[in-house]
Write a protein that holds these residues in place. Sequence first.
Motif: not given
Length: 829
Positions: A108-109, A104-105
Motif C-alpha cells: 500500500l505504501r 499488506d502495508e
Amino acid sequence: MKETEVSVHKVNGKERYLVRRKRYGEEETGRMTKRRLTAMARRSAIILLALGSLVVAVGAFLRQKAEATTVISRQKGAVSSDAREGEGARWSFGGPLPGATPFDEALLRKLQAARAGRPAGERPRTRHLNPDGSPKYTNRLYLETSPYLRQHAHNPVNWYSWGDEAFDAARRLHRPVLLSVGYSTCHWCHVMEEESFENEEIARYLNENYVAIKVDREERPDVDAVYMSAVQMLTGGGGWPMTVAATPDRKPFFGGTYFPPAKFKSLLAQLRKAYDSEPDRVAQAAEEITLRIQQNMSQVAPMGIPDASALSQAADYYRSRFDSGWGGMRGGMKFPSSLPVRFLLRLYRRTRQEDLLRMATLTLDRMAAGGMHDQVGGGFHRYSTDQQWLVPHFEKMLYDNALLAMAYLEAYQVTGEKRYAEISREILQYAERDMTSPEGAFYSATDADSPAPSGKREEGWFFTWTPDEVEYALGPERARIVGAWFDVTPSGNFEGRNILHTGKPLGEVARALGLPPEKLRATIEESREILYEARSRRPPPLRDEKILTAWNGLMISAHARAALVLGDPRYAQKAERAAEFLLQKLRKGERLYRSFKDGRAQHDAYLDDYAFLAAGLLDLFEATGNLRWLREAISLDRVVERHYEDRSNGGFFLTADDHERLLARERPSYDGAEPAGSSVEILNLLRLSELTTNEAYRKRAEHAFIPLGGVLRNSPAALSEALLALDFLLDSAKEIVIVTNHSRAEAEPLLAQLRTTYVPNRVLLVAAEGPALKELARLSPLVESKAAGKNQPMAYVCKRGVCDLPTTDPAVFEKQIRRVDPLPVTTGR
C-alpha cells in the motif's frame, strides 16, 4: 510462426469480423460473422493436455452449445493516456480486490508513493469508481511504467507483472497461473479487458483460484515468443490477447487467444477443476508441451549459405500472389509488410524485370491513395481491412512508418518520381509532430479507438469526417474542392463517416471542378494543414509513450536515409538527437535496455534492439560523416557477438546468454511486420565488413546465414528482410569514398548524384583532408592514400578494394555508381 488478428467493422450496416492469419510469409484473410467468430474462439480452446494421450477435462465444456455472446462491449471507457487524463479526484487504495487477500502495508505504501508521483488530474481507466471519482480497485500494475500494464491497473483482477513474485505466490497457494499477453493498442485486448477483466464476478473467480499475470509483449517479446509457440502448437493459430494457463514452474498446459466472457468464465472453472483433480496428468502434459516448445524454438537445420535461387524463388512467390488491380497480396486484408517492396526494387535493379518494378510502385501508389494512409496527418495505419487499402485498422505503429518511409525513399531513387519523396516527408513530419518526445526520442504507437462525442471510445472516430465537419473547418468553397478530391459524401464509407482517400487522378478531378491542376494541388495542400489543426482539437486516441530501443533504431534509419537522399540535414539532426537519447538513457556500460518510460529504463535489450539501433547508427554515419556513430555501431556489434551470437551453429538468439532463463531461448528465423533482428544484424555485418575491410565481419555474416538456409530455400518469403542481406552478399558492394578539401558541404555536387541513383548495396565514407581523414583511416583503411582534387572533392568508387579511376566530375561519378552486376547464375535447388 503463425499469427491471427481479428478486427470488427460495419459492412452495409452489419458487423463483420475480418480475420488475417500469417504463416511463414503466407497470408489467409476472410470475413466472418459474429457466429463464426464465436465458433472460432470455441474451437481454439480445444486442447490436448497430454499430447496424443489425454483429452483435456474441459472437453465437456467445449461440447456445450455456443451461447449467444456479445463480442464487442458497447460500454467503453474513456481514453487513458498518462498525459491526457481528465480532472482529478482524491484516490484511495484501501479497498480489497474481490476474492483477494487485502494488500499488506508495504505494498500500500508503494502504491501511495506511486500515486504521489503521478500527474495531477489523472483519472483512472475503469468503470469501477467511488462516488468521489477515485478508483474502487487498484492492483500491482499501478507500479509499472508499461502503458499496457497501466491500462489494467484498476481492474478488479489481482494482477501481477511477470516475475518471481507471481510464480512464488502460485507455488505457495497451490494454484495455476493465468497468463494474459497483449499490447496497449491491441483492439481485442481492450475488448477482453472490458468484457472479462473489468467483470467483478470473473475477477473474483480469478482472484480466488489463479495467480493472474499481465505481460506487455512489446516490452517482453521473449515471454511472448515462448508462450505463443505453445498456443500455436495447441490451436494451430495465435494472436493477441493471448491467454495461457501454466503451472507454478511456468510450464503451459493450455493456450488460446480471445474468449468471450461467458466462455472465459466457464473455461476458467474447467481448467481449475482439471488442475485439482488430475495434477499428475496436467504436469505430464505441461512437460510434453514444454519439450515441444524447446524443440521448436531451438532446432537448427543448417543447409549451407543460400544462393541467388532464393531471390528468384521469392520473386516467383510474390508474382503468384500479387493483386494486379490494387497492389499488395491478394486477399481481404492487407498489411504493408506482406509485399516486401524494398526486395522487389533490389531484384528489379539486378534483373531489369519490369513486372517487379510495377508490383512495387503499384503497391506504393495504391497504399498512398487509400484510407490506410492518413491523408491529413501523414503516416500510415497498421493495415487495411479490405483489398482497396480503404478501411484501415486505425492504430499506427512507429515501426510500420519507419519502414514505409524507407520504402518510399528507395522508390523515389529508382523512379525519380517526386511523389514518393513527398510521402516520405509526410511520414517523417507525422513522426516529428505526433510521435516525438520532448527529449527527441520516438513514442511507440497510437490506438485505433478514440472518444466520440458520446464519451464512448469508437474505432476511427478521430480520423474520419462528415461533410459538415469538413465545411466547418474549411468554408464552403474550399470544402467543395477538398470533398471532391477526398471523395467525401453524405453517406460516408465507414459507419456514416468518411475515411479520406484519393481515388482519381489529379487532372481528372481538376477538370471536373473546372480548376487548373496547380490550383487544385495548392488548395489541397493548404487544406490539409487546416484539417489537421481542426482534428487536433478532437479527443485523441491513446498514445503509447514508451520508448523502445529497436523501434527507435528503425526511425533513426528512416531519418538518416532521408537526410542523405533528400539532401536535408534537419532529418539527420533529428536522428542524432534520438540516437543521443538512446545511448544516454537506455545504455548502462556497454549494455542496452529495451524500454524507457516515466524516467526509467527497464528490461534487458534483445537482439532487435542492438541490431536495429546499430543499423540506424551506420545510416547516421553515412548521412553525417560523424565517426562517433560508426564507433558506436561497432561497439554494439561487439555485445551481439559476445552475448547473442551462436558461434557453434551460426545465427543469433533473441536473448543474451545472461538473460533471464525462460523455458526456451528463441532463434529468430522469420521476418514479420517487424524484421527479425537476425536479418538486420547480418546486413550490419556485411556493411561493417565493407566499411572496415575486416573480413571477420563477412565470415560471421556467412556463418549466420547457415541456419537460415533451409527457410530461404523452401520458404524464402518468410525471410523477406534477410533477402536484402542476401542480395548484398551476392553483389559486389560499392565502396564509395569522397574526400574534400575542407568540409562535407564541398561534396554536394557528387552527393547530389548519389541521392538520385539507386545503389542499395554500398557503403559511403565522406571526409575532409587532414585530421578527420586520418582519424577515419584508423577504422576504415578504405580511405588510406586517398586525397581531394585541387579545390574539388574527389570520388573513389571501389569494389573489394579495387577502384575505378578517381573523378571530380559528377557525370563520371554517376556512371560509376550506376553500374550493376547481374545476379550470379545458379542451377536452383
